[in-house]
Scaffold this motif. Structure first.
Motif, PDB file in Angstrom:
ATOM      1  N   SER A  52      14.799 -29.068  65.285  1.00  0.00           N
ATOM      2  CA  SER A  52      15.338 -30.067  64.368  1.00  0.00           C
ATOM      3  C   SER A  52      16.371 -30.943  65.066  1.00  0.00           C
ATOM      4  CB  SER A  52      15.993 -29.376  63.169  1.00  0.00           C
ATOM      5  OG  SER A  52      17.144 -28.650  63.596  1.00  0.00           O
ATOM      6  N   ALA A  53      16.651 -32.076  64.435  1.00  0.00           N
ATOM      7  CA  ALA A  53      17.678 -32.968  64.968  1.00  0.00           C
ATOM      8  C   ALA A  53      19.044 -32.295  64.936  1.00  0.00           C
ATOM      9  CB  ALA A  53      17.704 -34.271  64.158  1.00  0.00           C
ATOM     10  N   SER A  54      19.268 -31.445  63.943  1.00  0.00           N
ATOM     11  CA  SER A  54      20.550 -30.739  63.852  1.00  0.00           C
ATOM     12  C   SER A  54      20.739 -29.797  65.038  1.00  0.00           C
ATOM     13  CB  SER A  54      20.627 -29.939  62.548  1.00  0.00           C
ATOM     14  OG  SER A  54      20.578 -30.791  61.435  1.00  0.00           O
ATOM     15  N   PHE A  55      19.667 -29.072  65.397  1.00  0.00           N
ATOM     16  CA  PHE A  55      19.770 -28.181  66.547  1.00  0.00           C
ATOM     17  C   PHE A  55      19.979 -28.981  67.830  1.00  0.00           C
ATOM     18  CE2 PHE A  55      17.766 -25.856  70.088  1.00  0.00           C
ATOM     19  CZ  PHE A  55      18.571 -24.726  70.096  1.00  0.00           C
ATOM     20  N   ALA A  56      19.275 -30.101  67.949  1.00  0.00           N
ATOM     21  CA  ALA A  56      19.454 -30.939  69.133  1.00  0.00           C
ATOM     22  C   ALA A  56      20.891 -31.446  69.221  1.00  0.00           C
ATOM     23  CB  ALA A  56      18.485 -32.123  69.087  1.00  0.00           C
ATOM     24  N   GLY A  57      21.461 -31.795  68.060  1.00  0.00           N
ATOM     25  CA  GLY A  57      22.853 -32.243  68.055  1.00  0.00           C
ATOM     26  C   GLY A  57      23.806 -31.121  68.452  1.00  0.00           C
ATOM     27  N   LEU A  58      23.508 -29.895  67.997  1.00  0.00           N
ATOM     28  CA  LEU A  58      24.332 -28.756  68.367  1.00  0.00           C
ATOM     29  C   LEU A  58      24.294 -28.517  69.871  1.00  0.00           C
ATOM     30  CD1 LEU A  58      25.981 -26.182  67.757  1.00  0.00           C
ATOM     31  CD2 LEU A  58      23.789 -25.003  67.366  1.00  0.00           C
ATOM     32  N   VAL A  59      23.104 -28.592  70.452  1.00  0.00           N
ATOM     33  CA  VAL A  59      22.970 -28.387  71.897  1.00  0.00           C
ATOM     34  C   VAL A  59      23.719 -29.481  72.659  1.00  0.00           C
ATOM     35  CG1 VAL A  59      21.330 -28.366  73.817  1.00  0.00           C
ATOM     36  CG2 VAL A  59      20.806 -27.131  71.704  1.00  0.00           C
ATOM     37  N   ALA A  60      23.612 -30.730  72.191  1.00  0.00           N
ATOM     38  CA  ALA A  60      24.339 -31.825  72.842  1.00  0.00           C
ATOM     39  C   ALA A  60      25.848 -31.596  72.763  1.00  0.00           C
ATOM     40  CB  ALA A  60      23.968 -33.155  72.198  1.00  0.00           C
ATOM     41  N   ALA A  61      26.304 -31.073  71.613  1.00  0.00           N
ATOM     42  CA  ALA A  61      27.732 -30.792  71.456  1.00  0.00           C
ATOM     43  C   ALA A  61      28.179 -29.669  72.393  1.00  0.00           C
ATOM     44  CB  ALA A  61      28.035 -30.417  70.005  1.00  0.00           C
ATOM     45  N   LEU A  62      27.338 -28.655  72.547  1.00  0.00           N
ATOM     46  CA  LEU A  62      27.668 -27.568  73.466  1.00  0.00           C
ATOM     47  C   LEU A  62      27.708 -28.065  74.911  1.00  0.00           C
ATOM     48  CD1 LEU A  62      25.563 -24.647  71.944  1.00  0.00           C
ATOM     49  CD2 LEU A  62      28.058 -24.837  72.012  1.00  0.00           C
ATOM     50  N   HIS A  63      26.808 -28.967  75.244  1.00  0.00           N
ATOM     51  CA  HIS A  63      26.815 -29.570  76.576  1.00  0.00           C
ATOM     52  C   HIS A  63      28.144 -30.299  76.808  1.00  0.00           C
ATOM     53  CE1 HIS A  63      25.831 -32.617  79.665  1.00  0.00           C
ATOM     54  NE2 HIS A  63      24.976 -31.719  80.122  1.00  0.00           N
ATOM     55  N   GLY A  64      28.597 -31.038  75.793  1.00  0.00           N
ATOM     56  CA  GLY A  64      29.887 -31.715  75.908  1.00  0.00           C
ATOM     57  C   GLY A  64      31.048 -30.744  75.957  1.00  0.00           C
ATOM     58  N   LEU A  65      30.960 -29.668  75.175  1.00  0.00           N
ATOM     59  CA  LEU A  65      32.014 -28.656  75.183  1.00  0.00           C
ATOM     60  C   LEU A  65      32.150 -28.020  76.564  1.00  0.00           C
ATOM     61  CD1 LEU A  65      34.095 -26.928  73.663  1.00  0.00           C
ATOM     62  CD2 LEU A  65      32.216 -25.372  73.044  1.00  0.00           C
ATOM     63  N   GLY A  66      31.032 -27.824  77.226  1.00  0.00           N
ATOM     64  CA  GLY A  66      31.077 -27.290  78.580  1.00  0.00           C
ATOM     65  C   GLY A  66      31.879 -28.174  79.507  1.00  0.00           C
ATOM     66  N   GLY A  67      31.742 -29.492  79.342  1.00  0.00           N
ATOM     67  CA  GLY A  67      32.520 -30.422  80.153  1.00  0.00           C
ATOM     68  C   GLY A  67      34.004 -30.323  79.882  1.00  0.00           C
ATOM     69  N   VAL A  68      34.369 -30.120  78.619  1.00  0.00           N
ATOM     70  CA  VAL A  68      35.784 -29.965  78.265  1.00  0.00           C
ATOM     71  C   VAL A  68      36.361 -28.724  78.928  1.00  0.00           C
ATOM     72  CG1 VAL A  68      37.407 -29.590  76.370  1.00  0.00           C
ATOM     73  CG2 VAL A  68      35.492 -31.172  76.071  1.00  0.00           C
ATOM     74  N   VAL A  69      35.610 -27.620  78.847  1.00  0.00           N
ATOM     75  CA  VAL A  69      36.089 -26.342  79.392  1.00  0.00           C
ATOM     76  C   VAL A  69      36.279 -26.420  80.900  1.00  0.00           C
ATOM     77  CG1 VAL A  69      35.472 -23.920  79.752  1.00  0.00           C
ATOM     78  CG2 VAL A  69      35.084 -24.996  77.518  1.00  0.00           C
ATOM     79  N   SER A  70      35.325 -27.066  81.581  1.00  0.00           N
ATOM     80  CA  SER A  70      35.354 -27.049  83.044  1.00  0.00           C
ATOM     81  C   SER A  70      36.332 -28.038  83.653  1.00  0.00           C
ATOM     82  CB  SER A  70      33.953 -27.330  83.594  1.00  0.00           C
ATOM     83  OG  SER A  70      33.567 -28.672  83.338  1.00  0.00           O
ATOM     84  N   SER A  71      36.750 -29.049  82.908  1.00  0.00           N
ATOM     85  CA  SER A  71      37.602 -30.091  83.484  1.00  0.00           C
ATOM     86  C   SER A  71      38.878 -29.520  84.077  1.00  0.00           C
ATOM     87  CB  SER A  71      37.944 -31.145  82.420  1.00  0.00           C
ATOM     88  OG  SER A  71      36.793 -31.821  81.989  1.00  0.00           O
ATOM     89  N   LEU A  72      39.582 -28.711  83.294  1.00  0.00           N
ATOM     90  CA  LEU A  72      40.852 -28.161  83.765  1.00  0.00           C
ATOM     91  C   LEU A  72      40.636 -27.176  84.905  1.00  0.00           C
ATOM     92  CD1 LEU A  72      42.735 -27.579  80.396  1.00  0.00           C
ATOM     93  CD2 LEU A  72      42.884 -29.525  81.945  1.00  0.00           C
ATOM     94  N   GLY A  73      39.658 -26.293  84.753  1.00  0.00           N
ATOM     95  CA  GLY A  73      39.394 -25.310  85.798  1.00  0.00           C
ATOM     96  C   GLY A  73      38.981 -25.953  87.104  1.00  0.00           C
ATOM     97  N   ALA A  74      38.158 -26.989  87.022  1.00  0.00           N
ATOM     98  CA  ALA A  74      37.704 -27.669  88.233  1.00  0.00           C
ATOM     99  C   ALA A  74      38.857 -28.401  88.914  1.00  0.00           C
ATOM    100  CB  ALA A  74      36.590 -28.650  87.887  1.00  0.00           C
ATOM    101  N   GLY A  75      39.773 -28.952  88.123  1.00  0.00           N
ATOM    102  CA  GLY A  75      40.932 -29.608  88.711  1.00  0.00           C
ATOM    103  C   GLY A  75      41.803 -28.629  89.484  1.00  0.00           C
ATOM    104  N   VAL A  76      42.008 -27.444  88.915  1.00  0.00           N
ATOM    105  CA  VAL A  76      42.791 -26.408  89.599  1.00  0.00           C
ATOM    106  C   VAL A  76      42.071 -25.969  90.876  1.00  0.00           C
ATOM    107  CG1 VAL A  76      43.682 -24.059  89.427  1.00  0.00           C
ATOM    108  CG2 VAL A  76      43.881 -25.612  87.474  1.00  0.00           C
TER     109      VAL A  76
END
Length: 436
Positions: A52-76
């Motif tokens: 469904s489009a809802s599941f696709a949106g959830l996966v896209a959001a998780l993909h974006g969340l991964g970027g948020v999580v890694s930004s700080l760790g990658a900078g360190v």
């Protein structure tokens, strides 16, 4: 303009930059040439897998969340382990996770691996920006960041076209193709790029008394820099509406996906055509005025969408906010470097990158809520308000900011390939004790 003048302008745009920069630039281009997942994830899940489009949106959001999580760790990591190891780990991990995603079938597995892809694919960005600041002379940084941004958009323009053709044949081939190009990017970094991280020096800018590096807490306590991060978040909220709010609004107005594709293609075409000549025009101008003007242009450019009727009018609004993007991208990135102490560039770039990642999560929610409850007109009015707030923020935040290093009489050349540059004093910023 004559061909000779165009040729001279092109030579001036690319001259004087160190060889290591061009290998870094090439790795960026190769990386973006393989951008399949970010472009076709939603279509893959809905059309190929039947979710469904809802599941696709959830996966896209998780993909974006991964970027948020890694930004700080990658900078360190970029500050602690070095720029080169961070990029290699991120790129090899991205290649593996992207290839793995192509074989996942269970919804939970797809969601989990998409989160991993988001984390790994975003992890190299702070290291790339920090290395670029390390190896390029202060007076050339705006031009260098513009060239890198140009490579990103050129690569994406080519990859999005190729990805569409590949998707008609096999989505799996797209995943494996991105993995292969990401591995090629890692090979370029491993073979051609030396480590550029400045070694801790006692008393150096951004170092504690014992010569250790500035900690993440020190970055978060740097008031002026965090103000820039907040303004970057507002600007990102506006820009992201080009891919989340604009297609919804155009669809509601009766336009087809193909017509939206034509309109948004104007953005990439203009960036590829104008980024370099516009940068030559702005690179030595007052960054405060450039950021204020670009913030107002992007806000009002999107606000004009409320009055667009025919297709050409939508394309015209894209022209306005694309010009703002061309000015804002290298100017704001150079501002982040000026505010970053030499010993903390990775952490500063990580926090800055996080502002864009968070915006990619918030923008779809914002556009969906406003359009559903109040209508698209209110969304475009909101972008105008955000642009005005950001413009005022830049005006007040940059008062009293020291000029660029070259304006203060600093000298220095780019290091030769294979050598790490010595620490160079950056613009004054808040000092903090070293932290883990």
């Amino acid at each position: 303009m004559s061909f000779a003048r165009l040729s001279r302008s092109a030579r001036e745009s690319v001259s004087g930059l160190p060889r290591a920069f061009w290998w870094l630039w090439a790795s960026t281009l190769v990386n973006r040439l393989g951008a399949f997942v970010a472009t076709f994830m939603t279509l893959y899940l809905t059309l190929e897998r039947g979710y469904s489009a809802s599941f696709a949106g959830l996966v896209a959001a998780l993909h974006g969340l991964g970027g948020v999580v890694s930004s700080l760790g990658a900078g360190v990591m970029a500050d602690r382990l070095g720029r080169r190891p961070t990029m290699l780990v991120a790129q090899v991990s991205t290649a593996g996770s992207v290839a793995l995603l192509g074989f996942m079938e269970h919804p939970a597995a797809i969601a989990a691996v998409a989160l991993l892809v988001g984390m790994t694919s975003n992890a190299s960005r702070p290291a790339v920006q920090a290395m670029m600041a390390d190896i390029v002379r202060p007076e050339d940084r705006v031009r260098a960041f513009a060239l890198n941004y140009w490579a990103i958009n050129l690569g994406f323009a080519v990859s999005s076209t190729a990805a569409g053709l590949i998707a008609e044949y096999s989505y799996l081939a797209g995943f494996l193709g991105e993995a292969a190009l990401t591995l090629l990017c890692a090979v370029l970094v491993f073979v051609k790029l030396p480590e550029s991280r400045p070694e801790p020096v006692k008393g150096a800018e951004g170092a504690a008394e014992d010569g250790s590096r500035i900690g993440l807490g020190g970055v978060l306590r740097d008031g002026r820099f965090m103000g820039v991060v907040g303004l970057s978040f507002l600007i990102s909220l506006i820009y992201t509406q080009g891919s989340v709010g604009l297609p919804v609004a155009m669809g509601s107005a009766g336009f087809s996906p193909g017509e939206y594709g034509l309109v948004i293609a104007v953005n990439g075409v203009l960036i590829v055509a104008l980024q370099l000549p516009v940068t030559r025009f702005i690179e030595h101008r007052d960054p405060r005025r450039l950021l204020v003007v670009s913030a107002l242009l992007v806000g009002y450019g999107f606000a004009l969408t409320a009055f667009a009727g025919p297709l050409w009018a939508y394309a015209l609004t894209v022209c306005v906010w694309t010009l703002a993007e061309i000015v804002n991208a290298p100017t704001q990135t150079e501002l982040v470097v000026r505010l970053s102490p030499v010993q903390g560039r990775g952490r500063y770039q990580g926090v800055y990158t996080m502002s864009w990642a968070v915006a990619s999560l918030v923008a779809p929610l914002m556009s969906g809520f406003v359009i559903d409850r109040y209508g698209a007109g209110w969304l475009w009015a909101t972008t105008g308000v955000l642009g005005t707030v950001a413009g005022a923020g830049y005006w007040f935040l940059m008062r009293g900011l020291p000029g660029r290093a070259e304006d203060r009489g600093a000298s220095g050349g780019a290091p030769a390939a294979g050598t790490a540059p010595a620490p160079v004093a950056a613009a004054p910023t808040a000092q903090a004790p070293a932290e883990a």
